[in-house]
Structures are given as C-alpha cells and as structure tokens.
Design an enzyme around this catalytic site. Structure first.
Site, mmCIF file in Angstrom:
data_model
loop_
_atom_site.group_PDB
_atom_site.id
_atom_site.type_symbol
_atom_site.label_atom_id
_atom_site.label_comp_id
_atom_site.label_asym_id
_atom_site.label_seq_id
_atom_site.Cartn_x
_atom_site.Cartn_y
_atom_site.Cartn_z
ATOM 1 N N GLY A 10 0.836 -1.197 0.000
ATOM 2 C CA GLY A 10 0.000 0.000 0.000
ATOM 3 C C GLY A 10 0.867 1.241 0.000
ATOM 4 O O GLY A 10 2.042 1.197 -0.350
ATOM 5 N N CYS A 11 0.299 2.341 0.406
ATOM 6 C CA CYS A 11 1.016 3.617 0.460
ATOM 7 C C CYS A 11 2.321 3.448 1.227
ATOM 8 O O CYS A 11 2.343 2.891 2.320
ATOM 9 C CB CYS A 11 0.130 4.666 1.124
ATOM 10 N N PHE A 12 3.410 3.924 0.654
ATOM 11 C CA PHE A 12 4.696 3.695 1.300
ATOM 12 C C PHE A 12 4.879 4.446 2.620
ATOM 13 O O PHE A 12 5.703 4.085 3.432
ATOM 14 C CB PHE A 12 5.889 3.970 0.393
ATOM 15 N N HIS A 153 -1.690 1.951 7.956
ATOM 16 C CA HIS A 153 -0.886 0.860 8.504
ATOM 17 C C HIS A 153 -0.864 0.915 10.024
ATOM 18 O O HIS A 153 -0.853 1.989 10.615
ATOM 19 C CB HIS A 153 0.544 0.938 7.963
#
Length: 162
Positions: A10-12, A153
């Site tokens: 997903g988004c880093f 996250h």
C-alpha cells in the site's frame, strides 16, 4: 554486510514509518518498482508499486523477520488496495532477489494463510526484483515530516514466528 529487501504494502508512508522502528533496519527509501516505465514519478508510474527499499543488517534482523512484520502491518488479503488507496500501485508485493527470498516468501505466505488471522487468503504477489526508483523527496520520511499525515498501517497482530 548490509542486505536490501523490496516490499510493497500500500502507500509507502505508513509502511516506512513502522519498518524504520525495527532494530537492524538501517535505512529506508520510498520508491517505485515492478512497473513498465523508467524513471517513474508519482504522476507517472504505470504498473509500479509504491514500495520500500529496506537496508538492513542480517546479523540483527533477518529477511524472515522483515516478512513477519510486513504481514502484520498491512492487509495482505485485499487485492490492489490498502485502506482508502486503490489500484495496482497499492498492491501487496514482495520483490524477491533470489531463490532463497522467493522460498522464504512462499513459506511465509503459507504461515499467514494457515494462521487464519485474516478473513481471506493472502493475495500478495511474488515478483522478481528488477530495478528500484526512489520516489520524490517529499515522499521520503513523510510521516516524520508530517506527523498527522495519512496512514492505513498499524501493527495488527503479534508475531507469526513462534
């Protein structure tokens, strides 16, 4: 000796923030890998995943331990999606560099599936590593620079490794 791992979940931004806190992780670079174009940018990265290049000391943390954390801090069962982020850029992927990493990734996916902690099976792709392109500077250390920034996250589970 320093080793490198290439993971996408997903988004880093959120992945980077949680990975950086692990003993043995020496440096993390947010970027793109696994796509069709050279020199990808945030605006132009067809097929690339938002990924991390993780430099680590294998005497302190192993590739297997990195995988353990990876599978605990993102949902590996949602295809091309993490939280509100949708599309192949946000896929769950392990970019393996050799047969040993591929085998460890395959074995770990089995551990995750067998645990039944997630309601669906793992859809994490196993892709051969080719080249990593660092993301723009404003993506590096994003949540350090923007503590209230977006992340999907979290540490969802205790270790899979007994």
């Amino acid at each position: 000796m320093i080793s490198k791992a290439y993971l996408a979940g997903g988004c880093f931004w959120g992945l980077e923030e949680l990975m950086r806190k692990q003993p043995g992780v020496l440096n993390i670079t947010a970027g793109y890998t696994g796509g069709q174009n050279a020199k990808p940018t945030y605006e132009n990265h067809p097929g690339h995943a938002e990924a991390l290049e993780i430099e680590y000391d294998p005497k302190i943390i192993s590739f297997r331990q990195l995988l353990d954390l990876f599978f605990r801090i993102h949902n590996p069962t949602t295809l091309n999606q993490q939280g509100n982020d949708k599309g192949p850029s946000y896929r769950s992927a392990i970019f393996y560099q050799n047969k040993q990493e591929l085998k460890q990734a395959q074995d770990f996916i089995k551990i995750v599936n067998d645990s039944q902690r997630w309601p669906k099976p793992v859809v994490t792709t196993l892709e051969p590593f080719t080249k990593f392109w660092p993301a723009e500077e404003y993506h590096q250390d994003y949540l350090q620079k923007n503590p209230g920034g977006y992340t999907c996250h979290a540490i969802y589970f205790d270790s899979y490794i007994k």
